[in-house]
Design a protein around this motif. Structure first.
Motif: not given
Length: 388
Positions: A84-89, A96-104, A159-166
């Motif tokens: 659902v979120f592409a999150l790792k515990k 940026e690759e990790k943020l982009e994964a969540i963004r997608k 990191k929410f803002a960076d993910i949603v609105s880079p």
């Protein structure tokens, strides 16, 4: 020797894709039925900006609710935070690759609507035929709260803002509002590989929103027609179209639903303009009953106008005559309407029924009554009898 049934096919992804789309169409069709209530929901967009989008008008302001339909083949499967979120515990959100994964991710793509549509984005929802893992529910709840006891969720919030609105800075108020708009709709029963669950749910929804009673053969026809309607709207070309053209091609409105329910838009609109609070139900009853006795579409439209005239006349007559006298009149109309229906209800016999009411003792006490008004009274009685 025919071995096509014995050998395993190379791939069956096409069948899986068709099933997924069918469930998407069912979900959109079910959502569209709320339009019948005549309240906030007035249009549903199909495969436009997302799998489907519900438009509401609230206190004169337009709001959009975006839905992403995600399904699994087995009822015991669940969606987890990675899906659902592409999150790792474990680990740190430091690239940026990790943020982009969540963004997608599924949720990430939905959150983009909160930025693009701002206050007009009412909510974003992941709808599924199966359940979500408890960790997914926890992420959604903690995002809305703005804090968490889990490190990986805390990092996500930070990191929410960076993910949603880079590329565009979000204000703290915008970030908080966006975080709160994600919701989950799990184990939905009105979508499935067959139409059975959808048909049953649609039947219930149609009655809840309009009080229209349907026969089983009508339920099956309407269920199929609704899903077909959504499919057509989802596949219609919209390139080069503007607002009205997009609405017509890619969305479902009240007129579309009236056609599926075989209700004349003109009859419905006449009853609405006449102040009928249950116009869809009244229109449905009038059309069914009058068609059964041989009335043409033109006659049914005329009947709707005369019913409205009768309703207007009643509002005045109740004040201009004794209550008892008026009640005797309506009782006489109901009695003769019942007799006409029990006798077979031939449309040609209505003239005698109407004349009998006008010439009755109670009818003569109301000199303003005429043939058209009494015809409207009979129509009102037909609707009234069908709703008892």
């Amino acid at each position: 020797m025919d071995t096509i049934h014995v050998k395993a096919p190379r791939e069956t992804v096409g069948r899986t894709t068709v099933s997924r789309f069918r469930m998407q169409f069912q979900a959109a069709a079910y959502a569209a039925l709320e339009i019948l209530s005549g309240k906030e929901v007035d249009r549903v967009y199909c495969d436009y900006h997302d799998d489907f989008v519900v438009r509401r008008t609230v206190d004169g302001a337009v709001e959009y609710h975006f839905f992403q339909v995600k399904t699994k083949g087995k009822a015991n499967q669940q969606w987890d935070v990675a899906e659902v979120f592409a999150l790792k515990k474990k680990g740190v959100l430091d690239t940026e690759e990790k943020l982009e994964a969540i963004r997608k991710s599924i949720a990430g793509k939905l959150f983009v609507h909160t930025l693009e549509f701002g206050e007009q984005c009412r909510e974003v929802t992941i709808l599924s035929n199966v359940h979500f893992d408890d960790d997914v529910h926890e992420v959604v709840a903690d995002l809305a709260a703005g804090s968490s006891s889990k490190k990986y969720i805390t990092q996500f919030i930070g990191k929410f803002a960076d993910i949603v609105s880079p590329t565009k800075t979000m204000t703290p108020e915008e970030v908080e509002a966006a975080r709160k708009k994600l919701s989950l709709l799990a184990n939905v029963q009105h979508i499935g590989e067959t139409l059975d669950g959808f048909a049953a749910a649609a039947h219930t929804a149609i009655y809840r929103h309009s009080e229209i009673e349907l026969h089983q053969h009508e339920v099956e026809r309407i269920a199929t027609s609704l899903v077909t309607l959504v499919e057509e709207k989802s596949c219609a070309p919209i390139s080069g179209l503007f607002k009205s053209g997009i609405d017509l091609a890619a969305s479902i409105g009240l007129e579309d639903l009236l056609k599926v329910l075989s209700i004349s838009t003109q009859v419905y609109q006449t009853l609405v303009d006449g102040g009928d609070p249950a116009a869809i139900k009244a229109a449905s009853i009038l059309q069914r009953k009058l068609k059964e006795v041989g009335a043409t579409e033109a006659m049914i439209e005329t009947a709707s106008r005369h019913k409205v005239s009768w309703d207007v006349w009643v509002r005045k007559a109740r004040h201009d005559s004794p209550e008892f006298t008026f009640d005797v009149l309506t009782e006489e109309i109901d009695r003769r309407c019942k007799g006409w229906l029990l006798a077979g209800g031939a449309f040609a016999d209505l003239e005698d029924v109407i004349q009998g009411i006008l010439e009755s003792r109670i009818g003569k006490k109301f000199p303003t009554l005429d043939t058209d008004l009494v015809f409207g009274a009979i129509c009102a009685a037909v609707v009234r009898r069908a709703t008892r």
